[in-house]
Each structure stands twice: as structure tokens, then as C-alpha cells.
Design a protein around this motif. Structure first.
Motif, PDB file in Angstrom:
ATOM      1  N   ASP A  69       0.355  -1.293   0.098  1.00 43.76           N
ATOM      2  CA  ASP A  69       0.198   0.084   0.287  1.00 43.76           C
ATOM      3  C   ASP A  69       0.508   1.198  -0.434  1.00 43.76           C
ATOM      4  O   ASP A  69       0.710   2.121   0.200  1.00 43.76           O
ATOM      5  N   GLY A  70       1.951   1.089  -0.046  1.00 44.50           N
ATOM      6  CA  GLY A  70       3.223   2.098  -1.036  1.00 44.50           C
ATOM      7  C   GLY A  70       3.284   3.062   0.838  1.00 44.50           C
ATOM      8  O   GLY A  70       4.098   3.931   0.580  1.00 44.50           O
ATOM      9  N   VAL A  71       3.513   2.210   1.582  1.00 47.47           N
ATOM     10  CA  VAL A  71       4.236   3.020   3.078  1.00 47.47           C
ATOM     11  C   VAL A  71       5.637   2.126   3.373  1.00 47.47           C
ATOM     12  O   VAL A  71       5.823   0.663   2.557  1.00 47.47           O
ATOM     13  N   GLU A  72       6.805   2.994   3.854  1.00 46.92           N
ATOM     14  CA  GLU A  72       8.179   2.734   4.480  1.00 46.92           C
ATOM     15  C   GLU A  72       8.200   2.263   5.114  1.00 46.92           C
ATOM     16  O   GLU A  72       7.408   2.639   6.509  1.00 46.92           O
ATOM     17  N   SER A  73       8.732   0.778   5.059  1.00 49.93           N
ATOM     18  CA  SER A  73       8.345   0.401   6.819  1.00 49.93           C
ATOM     19  C   SER A  73      10.877  -0.219   6.828  1.00 49.93           C
ATOM     20  O   SER A  73      11.383  -0.045   5.679  1.00 49.93           O
ATOM     21  N   LEU A  74      11.189  -0.016   7.853  1.00 48.85           N
ATOM     22  CA  LEU A  74      12.090  -0.204   8.067  1.00 48.85           C
ATOM     23  C   LEU A  74      12.312  -0.989   8.579  1.00 48.85           C
ATOM     24  O   LEU A  74      11.774  -1.810   9.591  1.00 48.85           O
ATOM     25  N   LEU A  75      13.503  -2.134   7.626  1.00 49.26           N
ATOM     26  CA  LEU A  75      13.725  -2.858   8.076  1.00 49.26           C
ATOM     27  C   LEU A  75      14.947  -3.454   9.558  1.00 49.26           C
ATOM     28  O   LEU A  75      14.674  -4.313   9.951  1.00 49.26           O
ATOM     29  N   ALA A  76      15.799  -2.597   8.924  1.00 49.63           N
ATOM     30  CA  ALA A  76      16.943  -2.767   9.835  1.00 49.63           C
ATOM     31  C   ALA A  76      17.734  -1.890   9.819  1.00 49.63           C
ATOM     32  O   ALA A  76      17.234  -0.405   9.380  1.00 49.63           O
ATOM     33  N   ILE A  77      18.829  -1.634  10.582  1.00 58.99           N
ATOM     34  CA  ILE A  77      19.928  -0.011  10.151  1.00 58.99           C
ATOM     35  C   ILE A  77      20.853  -1.618  10.357  1.00 58.99           C
ATOM     36  O   ILE A  77      21.834  -2.517  11.078  1.00 58.99           O
ATOM     37  N   ARG A  78      21.899  -0.825   9.426  1.00 58.76           N
ATOM     38  CA  ARG A  78      23.453  -1.292   9.070  1.00 58.76           C
ATOM     39  C   ARG A  78      24.559  -0.573   9.990  1.00 58.76           C
ATOM     40  O   ARG A  78      24.368   0.670   9.310  1.00 58.76           O
ATOM     41  N   VAL A  79      25.594  -1.027   9.632  1.00 56.09           N
ATOM     42  CA  VAL A  79      27.080  -0.264  10.247  1.00 56.09           C
ATOM     43  C   VAL A  79      28.193  -0.267   9.722  1.00 56.09           C
ATOM     44  O   VAL A  79      27.908  -1.486   8.722  1.00 56.09           O
TER      45      VAL A  79
END
Length: 231
Positions: A69-79
Motif C-alpha cells: 500500500d506504499g508505506v515505507e517500513s524500516l527493516l534494519a540498521i546497518r553499520v
């Protein structure tokens, strides 16, 4: 300018470079020239037909995906020390997510052919890559368990604890999560409504576990937050 000395950095546990033997780590880090990106720059785009991987030498990137539905979802953080884009390099499918710089960062682009030769010549590096992929799958599975087994407030506390321990910067006040994090991003990361995240943060502030600023969170009582996270 990047504040990280990428030649003497201590790679965070769980990152790909941390898993490699010293010689393999040096070989991978010097394989291609380093590049710089500024906060907001897109490194990988969801749906792109690309096969290279990105090695982070310093800085922080977020991994997001658009839902149906076009919503941005945060999956992870990378360092720094992390490898990004390995799925498309391994399975020859379009990018499953977007990688965006959260801070200024240093990175290098490694072609799939270069990665394949590296893994063939360094069997230990291939095992390390398999271990990294397995850990990410385990994290995703645990996220699904947390989503169904724990209330939203507990999930928020768990995400804050994980990020503080993994990416927190020690300050006189406590562990400051070292990148901008909006409430909507935090909500997508822990699978909760934004209004629930707001209430949870307010409760944690009142309990003296955290303090918040503009898009920042500092954990000042890690033990108390771990209790709230039921860890």
C-alpha cells in the motif's frame, strides 16, 4: 567529514568484517576504491536489477521497503563492517529493499564477480557470509515471534535495547543511539502504531529509562529498559 577512522575501526560483533579472518578482512576492504555518501543518499534501490554488494567502512545506513500500500517500513540498521545487497548477489533477483545513508558514510562497491572470486579463494569468508545471512534470518524470525508474543510496549523496549547495545555511543548521560530515528521509523521497526510508540516513549521517559531529543534517543537506565523489554 566522517568521524570514523576506518583503518583502525573495531568492527561491531555480527558484522561481516568482524566475522572474517584478518587477512580476508584486509583483502575485502582493499578490493575496490572507497566512496563517500552524505546523509539521505540512496545506496541501493528496491526493485533495481543490480548484483553488486556494498561494504560499509564507516557510518550508518537504514534498510527500508515499501509495502503493497506504499508505506515505507524500516527493516534494519546497518553499520560499518556490514555487507549490504548480498541477497541479490546470491539469488539473482531484484533488490528487495532500499539502503539509505543515515549519516555521512564511507563504503565500497564490490561487483558480484569479484565477490564470487573472493569467496572461492577464502572458504572461511564463504562460511562467514552464510553465518551472517543465517543471523539476519534468525533476527527476522525473532521479530515475528516478538510481534505475536509480546505487547507493543515490550517490542518498543526490545528494539531500543538492541539498538542502544549494538549502535549506542557512550556519552556522560548514557547510551545515545547514534543516528536520527523518527517515531514513524521506530514504529515500523517494532511493528507498532506510531501513537503507541509515542505513549511508550513517554512512559519510558517518566520511568527514567530514556531521554529523547529531536529524532534522538539516549538510554540512561539500560537495566530498567531491559526489564521493560522482559529480557
Amino acid at each position: 567529514m566522517i568521524a570514523v577512522d576506518v583503518d583502525t575501526a573495531t568492527w561491531a560483533p555480527g558484522t561481516y568484517l568482524h566475522r572474517l579472518a584478518p587477512q580476508a578482512c584486509d583483502n575485502l576492504r582493499t578490493m575496490t576504491p572507497r566512496r563517500r555518501a552524505e546523509s539521505g543518499d540512496v545506496l541501493i534501490s528496491q526493485g533495481a536489477m543490480e548484483r553488486h554488494v556494498i561494504l560499509l567502512h564507516g557510518g550508518i545506513s537504514k534498510i527500508t521497503a515499501l509495502t503493497s500500500d506504499g508505506v515505507e517500513s524500516l527493516l534494519a540498521i546497518r553499520v560499518g563492517g556490514d555487507l549490504i545487497g548480498e541477497m541479490s548477489a546470491l539469488n539473482d533477483l531484484p533488490r528487495s529493499a532500499t539502503a539509505t545513508a543515515c549519516t555521512p558514510l564511507v563504503y565500497s562497491v564490490i561487483r558480484r564477480s569479484q565477490l564470487q572470486v573472493f569467496l572461492e579463494q577464502q572458504p572461511g569468508a564463504a562460511l562467514a557470509l552464510a553465518g551472517m545471512v543465517a543471523d539476519r534470518l534468525r533476527w527476522a524470525n525473532q521479530f515475528r515471534v516478538d510481534f505475536t508474543a509480546y505487547p507493543a510496549k515490550v517490542r518498543v523496549a526490545r528494539v531500543l535495547v538492541k539498538m542502544a547495545v549494538a549502535y549506542g555511543r557512550r556519552t556522560p548521560t548514557g547510551l545515545e543511539i547514534g543516528f536520527e530515528l523518527t517515531q514513524s521509523e521506530l514504529a515500523s521497526l517494532c511493528g507498532a502504531a506510531e501513537v503507541t510508540v509515542q505513549k511508550s516513549l513517554r512512559d519510558f521517559r517518566r520511568a527514567g529509562s530514556i531521554i529523547t531529543g529531536y529524532r534522538t534517543v539516549t538510554v540512561i537506565d539500560l537495566d530498567g529498559l531491559q526489564q521493560a523489554a522482559e529480557l
